[in-house]
Write a protein that holds these residues in place. Sequence first.
Motif, PDB file in Angstrom:
ATOM      1  N   PRO A   1       0.804  -1.228   0.000  1.00 28.87           N
ATOM      2  CA  PRO A   1       0.000   0.000   0.000  1.00 28.87           C
ATOM      3  C   PRO A   1       0.837   1.279   0.000  1.00 28.87           C
ATOM      4  CG  PRO A   1      -0.874  -1.582   1.574  1.00 28.87           C
ATOM      5  CD  PRO A   1       0.421  -2.147   1.098  1.00 28.87           C
ATOM      6  N   LEU A   2       1.960   1.272   0.721  1.00 23.94           N
ATOM      7  CA  LEU A   2       2.813   2.459   0.734  1.00 23.94           C
ATOM      8  C   LEU A   2       3.292   2.790  -0.676  1.00 23.94           C
ATOM      9  CD1 LEU A   2       4.632   4.659   1.973  1.00 23.94           C
ATOM     10  CD2 LEU A   2       6.351   2.876   2.370  1.00 23.94           C
ATOM     11  N   ARG A   3       3.717   1.770  -1.424  1.00 23.87           N
ATOM     12  CA  ARG A   3       4.229   2.010  -2.770  1.00 23.87           C
ATOM     13  C   ARG A   3       3.115   2.473  -3.710  1.00 23.87           C
ATOM     14  NH1 ARG A   3       6.960  -3.500  -1.692  1.00 23.87           N
ATOM     15  NH2 ARG A   3       8.716  -2.820  -0.410  1.00 23.87           N
ATOM     16  N   LEU A   4       1.926   1.930  -3.526  1.00 27.94           N
ATOM     17  CA  LEU A   4       0.791   2.390  -4.329  1.00 27.94           C
ATOM     18  C   LEU A   4       0.489   3.861  -4.052  1.00 27.94           C
ATOM     19  CD1 LEU A   4      -1.697  -0.618  -4.090  1.00 27.94           C
ATOM     20  CD2 LEU A   4      -0.380   0.110  -6.086  1.00 27.94           C
ATOM     21  N   ARG A   5       0.571   4.258  -2.781  1.00 27.86           N
ATOM     22  CA  ARG A   5       0.317   5.660  -2.438  1.00 27.86           C
ATOM     23  C   ARG A   5       1.377   6.567  -3.059  1.00 27.86           C
ATOM     24  NH1 ARG A   5      -3.018   8.021   0.683  1.00 27.86           N
ATOM     25  NH2 ARG A   5      -3.640   6.098   1.734  1.00 27.86           N
ATOM     26  N   LEU A   6       2.626   6.134  -3.033  1.00 24.88           N
ATOM     27  CA  LEU A   6       3.696   6.944  -3.629  1.00 24.88           C
ATOM     28  C   LEU A   6       3.473   7.104  -5.138  1.00 24.88           C
ATOM     29  CD1 LEU A   6       6.856   5.513  -1.793  1.00 24.88           C
ATOM     30  CD2 LEU A   6       5.679   7.685  -1.349  1.00 24.88           C
ATOM     31  N   LEU A   7       3.035   6.036  -5.796  1.00 25.05           N
ATOM     32  CA  LEU A   7       2.769   6.117  -7.229  1.00 25.05           C
ATOM     33  C   LEU A   7       1.611   7.069  -7.501  1.00 25.05           C
ATOM     34  CD1 LEU A   7       3.731   4.735  -9.938  1.00 25.05           C
ATOM     35  CD2 LEU A   7       1.658   3.333  -9.720  1.00 25.05           C
ATOM     36  N   SER A   8       0.558   6.989  -6.685  1.00 30.14           N
ATOM     37  CA  SER A   8      -0.583   7.882  -6.840  1.00 30.14           C
ATOM     38  C   SER A   8      -0.172   9.333  -6.628  1.00 30.14           C
ATOM     39  CB  SER A   8      -1.687   7.485  -5.842  1.00 30.14           C
ATOM     40  OG  SER A   8      -2.760   8.396  -5.893  1.00 30.14           O
TER      41      SER A   8
ATOM     42  N   SER B   1      13.261  10.621   1.608  1.00 30.96           N
ATOM     43  CA  SER B   1      14.255  11.172   0.693  1.00 30.96           C
ATOM     44  C   SER B   1      13.865  10.809  -0.736  1.00 30.96           C
ATOM     45  CB  SER B   1      15.641  10.623   1.012  1.00 30.96           C
ATOM     46  OG  SER B   1      15.700   9.239   0.710  1.00 30.96           O
ATOM     47  N   PRO B   2      14.259  11.626  -1.733  1.00 30.97           N
ATOM     48  CA  PRO B   2      13.951  11.276  -3.123  1.00 30.97           C
ATOM     49  C   PRO B   2      14.489   9.905  -3.518  1.00 30.97           C
ATOM     50  CG  PRO B   2      14.647  13.570  -2.981  1.00 30.97           C
ATOM     51  CD  PRO B   2      14.869  12.977  -1.611  1.00 30.97           C
ATOM     52  N   SER B   3      15.667   9.545  -3.009  1.00 31.86           N
ATOM     53  CA  SER B   3      16.217   8.233  -3.356  1.00 31.86           C
ATOM     54  C   SER B   3      15.361   7.107  -2.793  1.00 31.86           C
ATOM     55  CB  SER B   3      17.656   8.113  -2.850  1.00 31.86           C
ATOM     56  OG  SER B   3      17.722   8.253  -1.444  1.00 31.86           O
ATOM     57  N   SER B   4      14.792   7.305  -1.572  1.00 28.27           N
ATOM     58  CA  SER B   4      13.914   6.279  -0.992  1.00 28.27           C
ATOM     59  C   SER B   4      12.643   6.113  -1.818  1.00 28.27           C
ATOM     60  CB  SER B   4      13.550   6.652   0.448  1.00 28.27           C
ATOM     61  OG  SER B   4      14.691   6.641   1.270  1.00 28.27           O
ATOM     62  N   VAL B   5      12.089   7.249  -2.277  1.00 25.30           N
ATOM     63  CA  VAL B   5      10.892   7.176  -3.124  1.00 25.30           C
ATOM     64  C   VAL B   5      11.206   6.426  -4.416  1.00 25.30           C
ATOM     65  CG1 VAL B   5       9.238   8.524  -4.475  1.00 25.30           C
ATOM     66  CG2 VAL B   5       9.864   9.253  -2.159  1.00 25.30           C
ATOM     67  N   SER B   6      12.318   6.770  -5.060  1.00 23.84           N
ATOM     68  CA  SER B   6      12.698   6.099  -6.303  1.00 23.84           C
ATOM     69  C   SER B   6      12.885   4.600  -6.080  1.00 23.84           C
ATOM     70  CB  SER B   6      13.987   6.707  -6.851  1.00 23.84           C
ATOM     71  OG  SER B   6      13.788   8.066  -7.197  1.00 23.84           O
TER      72      SER B   6
ATOM     73  N   THR C   1      13.228  10.731 -18.590  1.00 24.33           N
ATOM     74  CA  THR C   1      13.567  11.641 -19.682  1.00 24.33           C
ATOM     75  C   THR C   1      14.500  12.698 -19.102  1.00 24.33           C
ATOM     76  OG1 THR C   1      11.583  12.951 -19.216  1.00 24.33           O
ATOM     77  CG2 THR C   1      11.416  11.268 -20.924  1.00 24.33           C
ATOM     78  N   GLY C   2      15.791  12.528 -19.341  1.00 20.30           N
ATOM     79  CA  GLY C   2      16.768  13.431 -18.737  1.00 20.30           C
ATOM     80  C   GLY C   2      16.804  13.233 -17.237  1.00 20.30           C
ATOM     81  N   CYS C   3      16.624  14.326 -16.509  1.00 23.04           N
ATOM     82  CA  CYS C   3      16.634  14.248 -15.044  1.00 23.04           C
ATOM     83  C   CYS C   3      15.254  13.993 -14.465  1.00 23.04           C
ATOM     84  CB  CYS C   3      17.197  15.553 -14.455  1.00 23.04           C
ATOM     85  SG  CYS C   3      18.924  15.860 -14.906  1.00 23.04           S
ATOM     86  N   ARG C   4      14.220  13.923 -15.294  1.00 29.58           N
ATOM     87  CA  ARG C   4      12.853  13.781 -14.797  1.00 29.58           C
ATOM     88  C   ARG C   4      12.343  12.361 -14.981  1.00 29.58           C
ATOM     89  NH1 ARG C   4      10.229  18.534 -13.738  1.00 29.58           N
ATOM     90  NH2 ARG C   4       8.215  17.498 -13.968  1.00 29.58           N
ATOM     91  N   VAL C   5      11.339  12.030 -14.171  1.00 30.23           N
ATOM     92  CA  VAL C   5      10.682  10.730 -14.251  1.00 30.23           C
ATOM     93  C   VAL C   5       9.205  10.972 -14.501  1.00 30.23           C
ATOM     94  CG1 VAL C   5      10.023   8.681 -12.951  1.00 30.23           C
ATOM     95  CG2 VAL C   5      12.332   9.598 -12.731  1.00 30.23           C
TER      96      VAL C   5
END
Length: 302
Positions: free
Chosen positions: A3-10, A28-33, A51-55
């Motif tokens: 569920p945590l990962r689903l929330r992050l994707l949403s 942290s951004p790295s933890s989210v990634s 795409t470049g530096c963006r996701v």
Amino acid sequence: MNPLRLRLLSQLDTLGTVRAVAQAANLSPSSVSQQLAVLETETRTQLLERTGCRVRLTPAGLILARRARAILDHMNSVEAELRGFGEEPAGLVRLGAFQSAIHTMAVPAVSRLAREHPHLDVELLELEPHASMPALRGGDADIIVTTTDFDELPLGPDIDIVPLATDPVLLVVPPGHPAVGRGAVDLAAYADEPWAFDIPQSYMANLALRLCRQSSFEPRVVCRFSNYMMTLQHVEAGLSIALLPGLAVDRRYHVATRELATPVTRTITAAIRRGSPPRAAIRAVLEALRHHPELPLPLPGQ
């Protein structure tokens, strides 16, 4: 699927960047990634493309992000049913409300719910209309008190609306101001006055600017506050005048109000995500908001 990962994707679908998701989730951004990469492994599907530096989300990622909201809502509903078999409201409800509705509508509702439903927890969040709809759609709020007059964030088929009240927009002036004692006022007569405004791009700042420009003048803004109490204090001191919703005019401040010659009102509503029938806890909060105490009348001229 976690569920945590689903929330992050949403949230990525709603907020747009990994950095914004990390700030909202206190990670942290790295933890989210990393969590999103694990979700790709779990689903065996490419959900993100770089795409470049963006996701950004792939078409499959968009589908899952938007279905995730319904999945998470359903999980909350099941949890509430297991606690009380759906009869007694229980669990956590996150209620977002804009500043002037908090003390007049949200706090009385939460106080009553605390007495009537001891197993129901309501987390109250201050969210202005431009922020509350993304929070609702992203799953960071379960119910919001907002206004349907906020044109920048139109409603969609994913949102259900419950009307609550209407609120007039008023000219607020110091007690000794020449406007005191008059009837409804034409804003054009106050083109040379010093004005107090909300912060840029907020609902009231955009509305006040639009009303002034419709009256053919550009307001001379001498201060900007994100807090209506500070605005009222500034007006009370005779340093400015302001346009404020009636709910924001606290009677503790010595100011006077005038109705506008061309009346402007905002429609106050509660909003929830559309999907399966709302769980008992959400229904209880909506009912408490609908039966709010009598809203304060605008202050008479002084």
